[in-house]
Design a protein around this motif. Sequence first.
Motif, PDB file in Angstrom:
ATOM      1  N   PHE A 244     -11.234  11.178   6.217  1.00  0.00           N
ATOM      2  CA  PHE A 244     -10.566  10.513   7.327  1.00  0.00           C
ATOM      3  C   PHE A 244      -9.809   9.291   6.836  1.00  0.00           C
ATOM      4  O   PHE A 244      -8.747   8.949   7.358  1.00  0.00           O
ATOM      5  N   PHE A 245     -10.356   8.623   5.807  1.00  0.00           N
ATOM      6  CA  PHE A 245      -9.784   7.360   5.355  1.00  0.00           C
ATOM      7  C   PHE A 245      -8.759   7.496   4.241  1.00  0.00           C
ATOM      8  O   PHE A 245      -7.764   6.766   4.232  1.00  0.00           O
ATOM      9  N   TYR A 246      -8.967   8.405   3.278  1.00  0.00           N
ATOM     10  CA  TYR A 246      -8.047   8.354   2.140  1.00  0.00           C
ATOM     11  C   TYR A 246      -7.679   9.690   1.501  1.00  0.00           C
ATOM     12  O   TYR A 246      -6.954   9.701   0.499  1.00  0.00           O
ATOM     13  N   LEU A 247      -8.088  10.817   2.045  1.00  0.00           N
ATOM     14  CA  LEU A 247      -7.790  12.085   1.377  1.00  0.00           C
ATOM     15  C   LEU A 247      -6.297  12.342   1.253  1.00  0.00           C
ATOM     16  O   LEU A 247      -5.809  12.764   0.206  1.00  0.00           O
ATOM     17  N   THR A 248      -5.537  12.066   2.315  1.00  0.00           N
ATOM     18  CA  THR A 248      -4.089  12.303   2.264  1.00  0.00           C
ATOM     19  C   THR A 248      -3.427  11.451   1.186  1.00  0.00           C
ATOM     20  O   THR A 248      -2.579  11.923   0.417  1.00  0.00           O
ATOM     21  N   ASP A 249      -3.808  10.184   1.118  1.00  0.00           N
ATOM     22  CA  ASP A 249      -3.244   9.297   0.089  1.00  0.00           C
ATOM     23  C   ASP A 249      -3.651   9.739  -1.307  1.00  0.00           C
ATOM     24  O   ASP A 249      -2.867   9.635  -2.254  1.00  0.00           O
ATOM     25  N   LEU A 250      -4.887  10.230  -1.446  1.00  0.00           N
ATOM     26  CA  LEU A 250      -5.347  10.686  -2.754  1.00  0.00           C
ATOM     27  C   LEU A 250      -4.553  11.909  -3.210  1.00  0.00           C
ATOM     28  O   LEU A 250      -4.174  12.021  -4.380  1.00  0.00           O
ATOM     29  N   LYS A 251      -4.311  12.835  -2.300  1.00  0.00           N
ATOM     30  CA  LYS A 251      -3.506  14.015  -2.638  1.00  0.00           C
ATOM     31  C   LYS A 251      -2.095  13.609  -3.058  1.00  0.00           C
ATOM     32  O   LYS A 251      -1.549  14.136  -4.028  1.00  0.00           O
ATOM     33  N   GLU A 252      -1.523  12.668  -2.323  1.00  0.00           N
ATOM     34  CA  GLU A 252      -0.177  12.220  -2.666  1.00  0.00           C
ATOM     35  C   GLU A 252      -0.160  11.553  -4.031  1.00  0.00           C
ATOM     36  O   GLU A 252       0.778  11.741  -4.822  1.00  0.00           O
ATOM     37  N   ALA A 253      -1.194  10.786  -4.329  1.00  0.00           N
ATOM     38  CA  ALA A 253      -1.272  10.118  -5.627  1.00  0.00           C
ATOM     39  C   ALA A 253      -1.300  11.131  -6.765  1.00  0.00           C
ATOM     40  O   ALA A 253      -0.564  11.008  -7.754  1.00  0.00           O
ATOM     41  N   TYR A 254      -2.156  12.145  -6.631  1.00  0.00           N
ATOM     42  CA  TYR A 254      -2.243  13.152  -7.689  1.00  0.00           C
ATOM     43  C   TYR A 254      -0.975  13.996  -7.766  1.00  0.00           C
ATOM     44  O   TYR A 254      -0.559  14.409  -8.861  1.00  0.00           O
ATOM     45  N   ASN A 255      -0.345  14.258  -6.635  1.00  0.00           N
ATOM     46  CA  ASN A 255       0.912  14.994  -6.669  1.00  0.00           C
ATOM     47  C   ASN A 255       1.987  14.214  -7.423  1.00  0.00           C
ATOM     48  O   ASN A 255       2.763  14.780  -8.194  1.00  0.00           O
ATOM     49  N   CYS A 256       2.039  12.902  -7.204  1.00  0.00           N
ATOM     50  CA  CYS A 256       2.992  12.070  -7.940  1.00  0.00           C
ATOM     51  C   CYS A 256       2.682  12.089  -9.431  1.00  0.00           C
ATOM     52  O   CYS A 256       3.591  12.160 -10.268  1.00  0.00           O
ATOM     53  N   LEU A 257       1.398  12.048  -9.765  1.00  0.00           N
ATOM     54  CA  LEU A 257       1.005  12.090 -11.173  1.00  0.00           C
ATOM     55  C   LEU A 257       1.426  13.408 -11.810  1.00  0.00           C
ATOM     56  O   LEU A 257       1.970  13.438 -12.916  1.00  0.00           O
ATOM     57  N   LEU A 258       1.183  14.514 -11.099  1.00  0.00           N
ATOM     58  CA  LEU A 258       1.542  15.815 -11.639  1.00  0.00           C
ATOM     59  C   LEU A 258       3.050  15.989 -11.757  1.00  0.00           C
ATOM     60  O   LEU A 258       3.533  16.738 -12.610  1.00  0.00           O
ATOM     61  N   ASP A 259       3.780  15.274 -10.913  1.00  0.00           N
ATOM     62  CA  ASP A 259       5.243  15.313 -10.973  1.00  0.00           C
ATOM     63  C   ASP A 259       5.806  14.289 -11.949  1.00  0.00           C
ATOM     64  O   ASP A 259       7.015  14.039 -11.955  1.00  0.00           O
ATOM     65  N   VAL A 260       4.913  13.680 -12.746  1.00  0.00           N
ATOM     66  CA  VAL A 260       5.252  12.640 -13.720  1.00  0.00           C
ATOM     67  C   VAL A 260       6.003  11.475 -13.086  1.00  0.00           C
ATOM     68  O   VAL A 260       6.802  10.808 -13.748  1.00  0.00           O
ATOM     69  N   GLU A 261       5.740  11.212 -11.844  1.00  0.00           N
ATOM     70  CA  GLU A 261       6.261  10.030 -11.153  1.00  0.00           C
ATOM     71  C   GLU A 261       5.160   8.962 -11.184  1.00  0.00           C
ATOM     72  O   GLU A 261       4.526   8.646 -10.172  1.00  0.00           O
ATOM     73  N   TYR A 262       4.966   8.396 -12.354  1.00  0.00           N
ATOM     74  CA  TYR A 262       3.788   7.575 -12.593  1.00  0.00           C
ATOM     75  C   TYR A 262       3.813   6.249 -11.831  1.00  0.00           C
ATOM     76  O   TYR A 262       2.758   5.754 -11.414  1.00  0.00           O
ATOM     77  N   GLU A 263       4.987   5.657 -11.668  1.00  0.00           N
ATOM     78  CA  GLU A 263       5.059   4.401 -10.916  1.00  0.00           C
ATOM     79  C   GLU A 263       4.623   4.619  -9.463  1.00  0.00           C
ATOM     80  O   GLU A 263       3.871   3.823  -8.904  1.00  0.00           O
TER      81      GLU A 263
ATOM     82  N   ALA B 156       2.725   7.054  -8.434  1.00  0.00           N
ATOM     83  CA  ALA B 156       1.303   7.402  -8.480  1.00  0.00           C
ATOM     84  C   ALA B 156       0.440   6.147  -8.537  1.00  0.00           C
ATOM     85  O   ALA B 156      -0.600   6.065  -7.877  1.00  0.00           O
ATOM     86  N   ILE B 157       0.869   5.157  -9.313  1.00  0.00           N
ATOM     87  CA  ILE B 157       0.109   3.906  -9.412  1.00  0.00           C
ATOM     88  C   ILE B 157      -0.043   3.259  -8.045  1.00  0.00           C
ATOM     89  O   ILE B 157      -1.136   2.842  -7.644  1.00  0.00           O
ATOM     90  N   ALA B 158       1.067   3.171  -7.288  1.00  0.00           N
ATOM     91  CA  ALA B 158       1.015   2.551  -5.961  1.00  0.00           C
ATOM     92  C   ALA B 158       0.072   3.313  -5.033  1.00  0.00           C
ATOM     93  O   ALA B 158      -0.679   2.713  -4.260  1.00  0.00           O
TER      94      ALA B 158
ATOM     95  N   SER C  26       0.815  -1.205   0.000  1.00  0.00           N
ATOM     96  CA  SER C  26       0.000   0.000   0.000  1.00  0.00           C
ATOM     97  C   SER C  26       0.849   1.257   0.000  1.00  0.00           C
ATOM     98  O   SER C  26       0.367   2.342  -0.267  1.00  0.00           O
ATOM     99  N   ASN C  27       2.127   1.125   0.379  1.00  0.00           N
ATOM    100  CA  ASN C  27       2.996   2.292   0.371  1.00  0.00           C
ATOM    101  C   ASN C  27       3.242   2.752  -1.051  1.00  0.00           C
ATOM    102  O   ASN C  27       3.218   1.972  -1.997  1.00  0.00           O
ATOM    103  N   CYS C  28       3.500   4.058  -1.202  1.00  0.00           N
ATOM    104  CA  CYS C  28       3.685   4.608  -2.548  1.00  0.00           C
ATOM    105  C   CYS C  28       5.097   4.345  -3.033  1.00  0.00           C
ATOM    106  O   CYS C  28       5.954   5.221  -3.031  1.00  0.00           O
ATOM    107  N   GLU C  29       5.360   3.124  -3.394  1.00  0.00           N
ATOM    108  CA  GLU C  29       6.660   2.717  -3.895  1.00  0.00           C
ATOM    109  C   GLU C  29       6.462   2.003  -5.221  1.00  0.00           C
ATOM    110  O   GLU C  29       5.398   1.471  -5.526  1.00  0.00           O
ATOM    111  N   THR C  30       7.505   1.933  -6.019  1.00  0.00           N
ATOM    112  CA  THR C  30       7.429   1.272  -7.308  1.00  0.00           C
ATOM    113  C   THR C  30       7.172  -0.210  -7.120  1.00  0.00           C
ATOM    114  O   THR C  30       7.801  -0.866  -6.313  1.00  0.00           O
TER     115      THR C  30
END
Length: 329
Positions: free
Chosen positions: A198-217, A219-221, A64-68
Amino acid sequence: MEKIKQRFSKSTALENVLSDRHIDAQEQELADDTDAFTSSSELEVDISLRLKLSESTNSVNQKSNCETEDVETREMYVPDLDTENPMNGQTVFEIISTDTIKDGHSNFVIYRILLTKSSIVDRNPVVIERRYSDFQQLHLDLSKHFKEHMEAISFPKKRLFGNFTPKTIAKRSRAFEQYLTHLYSIDEIRFSHTFLEFFYLTDLKEAYNCLLDVEYEKAIACFQKVLLIQEKILGFLNLTIGKTLCALVSCCQTVEDNMMGLKYGRQALKCYTNHEDNKYYLPLLQSCVHLSWKTGEDKEKLEEILNQKRRDSKDLPSLLSVVHSSVIL
């Protein structure tokens, strides 16, 4: 692709709520998440069983961690909307372990919450970590927006001393399980923005930030973790899940993980069955046609639907560009 410079505004909905919060005397007592007393935080109540469960889901936590991750690891995150319907049955909230974290001269307790579905053999349980102050903030926000419902729901108060004794933590853990179960049972609260963040907003923000930073792998995690949580709270076949799946399709397509992208895409299309006017639908359909061609899958049916739905001959925006344009909190 040129790095997208658009970023999230730091002023989130949660911060806006915090800025004008009024805390009465009782709430002020709850506001401190620290205690001068330090003790072991392991639960005494059936802790050995819960820790075994925690160990059994450790691999889920790591994934579940945002790693490749490689393609084989991602396989478990593709929901099958034909064979599973998590809306049948309740989500079970169970605190499986805790840790006391020392922060300067004070401490706080981390509660690890296991989310599973009771009606199926849940192949994809997910664990999130929250502090007492996170629960407290949830309670204050919900009390503000759902006063009538929240008057009947008890919340474990802070104590002046002994907040870190095993007995107190065990008792509070059971109370938090009952608290989340009660909130989940009230649809108006369950589907509210306050409960979901409470459950996923922080993870969702991190996901979109990774996408915007073109760190797609990465972002997928992150999106995979969000998807796991969303399916426990929301179930399948809704636009919120569809949006997350579209983000996964666009990321997989960009890194040429075409097979996984197509699997996510097929599930996403089911979320838009009755929402074909949604801005995601045609770009998603176009991506599925392209991914079918890339993977050698039959694209004739999807291509026929796409041609029927298109109102003119203009080029459709890419799914990735639609996802980018929707990154607003």
